[in-house]
Design a protein around this motif. Structure first.
Motif, mmCIF file in Angstrom:
data_model
loop_
_atom_site.group_PDB
_atom_site.id
_atom_site.type_symbol
_atom_site.label_atom_id
_atom_site.label_comp_id
_atom_site.label_asym_id
_atom_site.label_seq_id
_atom_site.Cartn_x
_atom_site.Cartn_y
_atom_site.Cartn_z
ATOM 1 N N GLU A 18 34.034 45.752 38.264
ATOM 2 C CA GLU A 18 34.981 45.069 37.560
ATOM 3 C C GLU A 18 36.418 44.475 37.918
ATOM 4 O O GLU A 18 36.887 43.342 37.574
ATOM 5 C CB GLU A 18 35.422 45.878 36.266
ATOM 6 N N PHE A 19 36.779 45.064 38.790
ATOM 7 C CA PHE A 19 38.217 44.748 39.475
ATOM 8 C C PHE A 19 38.251 44.276 40.807
ATOM 9 O O PHE A 19 39.281 43.858 41.321
ATOM 10 C CB PHE A 19 39.128 46.055 38.933
ATOM 11 N N TYR A 20 37.262 44.483 41.632
ATOM 12 C CA TYR A 20 37.351 44.248 43.259
ATOM 13 C C TYR A 20 36.512 43.039 43.407
ATOM 14 O O TYR A 20 35.500 42.615 42.829
ATOM 15 C CB TYR A 20 37.042 45.279 43.894
ATOM 16 N N GLU A 21 37.054 42.197 44.457
ATOM 17 C CA GLU A 21 36.190 41.272 45.076
ATOM 18 C C GLU A 21 36.429 41.231 46.402
ATOM 19 O O GLU A 21 37.591 41.150 46.945
ATOM 20 C CB GLU A 21 36.872 39.942 44.357
ATOM 21 N N ASN A 22 35.412 41.260 46.948
ATOM 22 C CA ASN A 22 35.526 41.333 48.511
ATOM 23 C C ASN A 22 36.483 42.419 49.115
ATOM 24 O O ASN A 22 36.988 42.313 50.094
ATOM 25 C CB ASN A 22 35.825 40.002 49.358
ATOM 26 N N VAL A 24 38.853 43.543 47.601
ATOM 27 C CA VAL A 24 40.284 43.444 47.204
ATOM 28 C C VAL A 24 40.560 43.597 45.762
ATOM 29 O O VAL A 24 39.924 42.974 44.969
ATOM 30 C CB VAL A 24 41.033 42.263 47.906
ATOM 31 N N ASP A 25 41.388 44.445 45.540
ATOM 32 C CA ASP A 25 41.878 44.545 43.849
ATOM 33 C C ASP A 25 42.353 43.084 43.514
ATOM 34 O O ASP A 25 43.425 42.631 44.029
ATOM 35 C CB ASP A 25 42.652 45.549 43.789
ATOM 36 N N ARG A 26 41.809 42.636 42.334
ATOM 37 C CA ARG A 26 42.173 41.136 42.016
ATOM 38 C C ARG A 26 43.631 41.309 41.226
ATOM 39 O O ARG A 26 44.247 40.249 40.993
ATOM 40 C CB ARG A 26 41.118 40.445 40.881
ATOM 41 N N GLN A 27 43.947 42.518 40.671
ATOM 42 C CA GLN A 27 45.117 42.539 39.819
ATOM 43 C C GLN A 27 46.020 43.396 40.648
ATOM 44 O O GLN A 27 47.409 42.807 40.586
ATOM 45 C CB GLN A 27 44.903 43.003 38.483
ATOM 46 N N LYS A 29 47.839 43.943 43.490
ATOM 47 C CA LYS A 29 47.954 43.093 44.910
ATOM 48 C C LYS A 29 48.584 43.913 45.824
ATOM 49 O O LYS A 29 48.125 44.139 47.239
ATOM 50 C CB LYS A 29 48.674 41.703 44.525
ATOM 51 N N THR A 65 51.844 42.711 40.653
ATOM 52 C CA THR A 65 50.514 42.174 40.100
ATOM 53 C C THR A 65 50.846 40.639 39.934
ATOM 54 O O THR A 65 52.135 40.071 40.301
ATOM 55 C CB THR A 65 50.175 42.566 38.658
ATOM 56 N N PRO A 66 49.813 39.840 39.466
ATOM 57 C CA PRO A 66 50.044 38.436 39.465
ATOM 58 C C PRO A 66 51.003 37.935 38.521
ATOM 59 O O PRO A 66 51.760 37.213 38.456
ATOM 60 C CB PRO A 66 48.755 37.751 39.255
#
Length: 265
Positions: A18-22, A24-27, A29, A65-66
């Motif tokens: 749900e939250f990670y891509e490659n 790395v946490d998407r939210q 940071k 976070t972003p």
């Protein structure tokens, strides 16, 4: 147990998906504080520090976070996303944490956040004896439900509507709830904690503790602490009349074990 390990494995796999891509946490940071311990004086109504009581604890995470800085509390629960969203505005814990950070000079965050991992995993939709998917909805994900629709060739109503509802509600097993930071709310939470501390100090000195919920004394049989709460007797006398292990110095209950985080402080 094997079942527990399987549950934990599925929970973590869903969370990472749900939250990670490659990796790395998407939210979340940039973590700034992790398991951050604090101890600060509680305030009086004018905001001045009280010299006789402190607020102490451990903050799970402060992170960029972003959308800006967030103070985060990790939650593992069986409760639904809707229940968590309803309870968060009433939760004073994160507000107290943030008050402590502000007292120690940290910049005001943009958000307070729950990072939630549900201990309940998605249910498997049931299949009727006729080989059709049950027309009742279940607590699952859109992906799982869609796979059962393909398995049973149930693509029409009401199954298509159930699938659309599951898609619209998003992930309810691994989710994050963000609420805007309001400085006044954090200060109000600290004042409420100060009032509780005053009540405890006053009751300790007088030997009498007010009943906030009188019916609780008898809900599951007679509470073993009822004599201590309602009596002005000397603690040693109460100890002789009951099985309570009281400290003679304070009249408080002696606990054989405490929460692990309390033991560390």
């Amino acid at each position: 147990s094997p079942d527990d390990r399987d549950l934990v494995g599925r929970m973590l796999a869903g969370y990472m998906s749900e939250f990670y891509e490659n990796g790395v946490d998407r939210q979340f940071k940039e973590p700034l504080k992790v398991e951050h311990e604090f101890s600060v004086p509680l305030p009086d109504t004018m905001g001045r520090p009280l010299n006789w009581v402190k607020l102490a604890g451990k903050i799970d995470l402060v992170v960029n976070t972003p959308g800006g800085l967030a103070v985060v509390d990790h939650k593992t629960t069986s409760r639904s996303k809707q229940e968590m969203e309803l309870s968060m505005p009433l939760d004073q814990q994160l507000r107290l944490y943030t008050h402590a950070l502000l007292v120690n000079g940290m910049e005001a965050p943009r958000y307070l956040a729950y990072n939630v991992l549900r201990s309940k995993t998605p249910s498997e939709p049931s299949i009727n004896k006729n080989g059709q998917l049950s027309k009742s909805g279940c607590d699952t994900t859109a992906d799982i439900y869609a796979s059962y629709m393909r398995q049973t060739s149930c693509f029409d109503e009401p199954w298509s509507t159930i699938l659309e509802e599951l898609k619209n509600r998003g992930n309810v097993f691994h989710f994050r709830i963000f609420v805007p930071f309001v400085r006044e709310n954090c200060f109000d939470a600290a004042l409420a904690a100060s009032d509780i501390a005053r009540s405890i100090r006053s009751s300790t000195r007088s030997g009498r503790f007010p009943q906030s919920a009188p019916t609780a004394c008898y809900q599951r049989g007679v509470c073993p602490f009822i004599n201590l709460c309602r009596s002005r007797m000397d603690p040693s006398t109460i100890a002789k009349m009951t099985d309570l292990d009281l400290t003679e110095e304070t009249g408080m209950i002696r606990k054989e074990s405490t929460h692990t985080e309390l033991e560390e402080n």
